[in-house]
Design an enzyme around this catalytic site. Structure first.
Site, PDB file in Angstrom:
ATOM      1  N   ASP A 157      19.246  34.927  40.184  1.00  0.00           N
ATOM      2  CA  ASP A 157      18.229  35.844  40.721  1.00  0.00           C
ATOM      3  C   ASP A 157      17.400  35.140  41.793  1.00  0.00           C
ATOM      4  OD1 ASP A 157      18.838  37.944  38.716  1.00  0.00           O
ATOM      5  OD2 ASP A 157      18.108  36.428  37.332  1.00  0.00           O
ATOM      6  N   HIS A 185      15.952  38.264  32.714  1.00  0.00           N
ATOM      7  CA  HIS A 185      17.085  38.436  33.643  1.00  0.00           C
ATOM      8  C   HIS A 185      17.578  39.874  33.490  1.00  0.00           C
ATOM      9  CE1 HIS A 185      20.823  38.052  35.752  1.00  0.00           C
ATOM     10  NE2 HIS A 185      21.502  38.357  34.671  1.00  0.00           N
TER      11      HIS A 185
END
Ligand code: NAX
Length: 333
Positions: A157, A185
């Protein structure tokens, strides 16, 4: 010296992209020999055995040994690093509770097997989703292994966030620093540009020149793009992120094992067990801004979150707390 690395789900897609880069020395450096243990379920053994044959054919000077097994006691034996990639994907009609239960059935026993068989200093990186909560479950079952030895991957990410900023600002990605991910996440994650720099200059300043209203751009374009990038890859490629996930896993373990610097520009992201930092309930595995020093993740303290950032972090942390409640209700903790 030889470092023993266990990769679960080694016969899967990410496993295939990871193994050759580890063998080439990308993860622990050009002087560190590695021994790979590929842990699969019976259905994945053929693919893992095929990968092992190809590893042999790669004639990697740093690769001392490869073993393929479906026995966790053998797979985790002497592991210095365990990369938990294998997980149960969400199937059609599966509710979130079903997904958590299926993965609890994998990550609980793996935590137990790590405690019983891995090296005393084992470090565990959880990639398989839901990564944060899978790490929480594994850590809870690993009696005697400190919880801070478990971390969940949010580096992909962060890499996506840095790359999006670089593209928007027309800057080299290496010049974009300090873009930590907070929280889960998942789609609720918060990629935080408030202290980010590009070539040493505040990113928010550079963005204002390009996009005008920075907050509006973050909310309508940047955050959704980063948080939904996995879905975008599936739409375009017809399959989930693989090589970029493997690459981020390499970045994560390299930072953890070899250390980061400790300046603002060295801030990175990992899902680590909260000790209550920034009001995140103790024990949740949340992504934070971190440095890595002497083989330990250190949450970077003293960052001021404005009201908007605070509400974003709180929303993602609330989701993590819900996941913990759900796995508690299932008797998995
Ligand atoms: P694949 O389905 O290609 O491979 C998974 C492999 O795990 C299979 O070979 C399967 O046999 C094996 N496996 C299943 N249960 C196992 C067990 N109990 N022990 C050992 N092996 C087991 O999936 P792949 O594309 O490699 O993705 C793996 C995981 O990474 C998924 O959970 C995926 O959601 C997750 N991801 C996490 C990311 C992150 O940033 N944290 C990003 C990429 C990826 O989506």
């Amino acid at each position: 010296m030889t470092t023993t690395i266990t990769i679960t789900g080694a016969g899967g897609q990410i496993g295939y992209a990871l193994l050759f880069r580890i063998a080439a020395g990308d993860m622990l450096g050009p002087d560190e020999h590695v021994r790979l243990r590929l842990l699969e379920i019976p259905a994945g053994l053929g693919a893992a055995e095929g990968a092992a044959l190809e590893l042999q054919d790669g004639a990697f000077p740093l690769l001392d040994d490869v073993e393929v097994t479906d026995d966790p006691a053998v797979g985790f034996a002497g592991a210095d690093h365990a990369l938990l990639v294998g997980a149960r994907p969400r199937g059609p009609g599966m509710e979130r509770a079903d997904l958590l239960a299926a993965n609890g059935g994998i990550f609980g026993p793996q935590g137990t097997a790590i405690a019983a068989n891995a090296a005393a200093g084992v470090r565990v990186t959880v990639v398989g989703n839901p990564a944060n909560t899978n790490a929480l479950i594994a850590a809870a079952h690993a009696d005697g292994v400190p919880a801070e030895r478990f971390s969940a991957l949010t580096r992909l990410d962060e890499n996506r966030a840095r790359a999006q900023l670089a593209a928007t600002l027309d800057a080299p990605v290496a010049d974009v620093r300090h873009v930590p991910i907070w929280g889960n996440h998942s789609a609720t994650q918060f990629p935080d540009v408030s202290r980010a720099t590009v070539g040493g200059r505040p990113v928010t300043q550079a963005l204002a020149e390009r996009v005008g209203d920075v907050r509006a751009w973050l909310e309508s374009t940047f955050i959704p793009r980063v948080a939904r990038r996995g879905a975008e890859i599936i739409e375009v490629r017809g399959s989930s992120s693989v090589a970029s996930a493997a690459s981020a896993t390499i970045d994560h373990v390299r930072s953890w094992a070899l250390g980061t610097g400790t300046t603002d520009a060295d801030v990175t992201s990992a899902g680590v067990v909260s000790r209550g930092e920034y009001g995140v309930p103790e024990g949740l595995v949340s992504s934070f801004p971190v440095h890595a020093v002497d083989g330990e993740w250190r949450v970077v303290e003293g960052i001021e979150l404005d009201e908007w950032a605070r509400s974003r972090v709180d929303a993602s942390v609330a989701e993590l707390a819900d996941e913990r409640e759900a796995v508690r209700a299932l008797g998995l903790l």
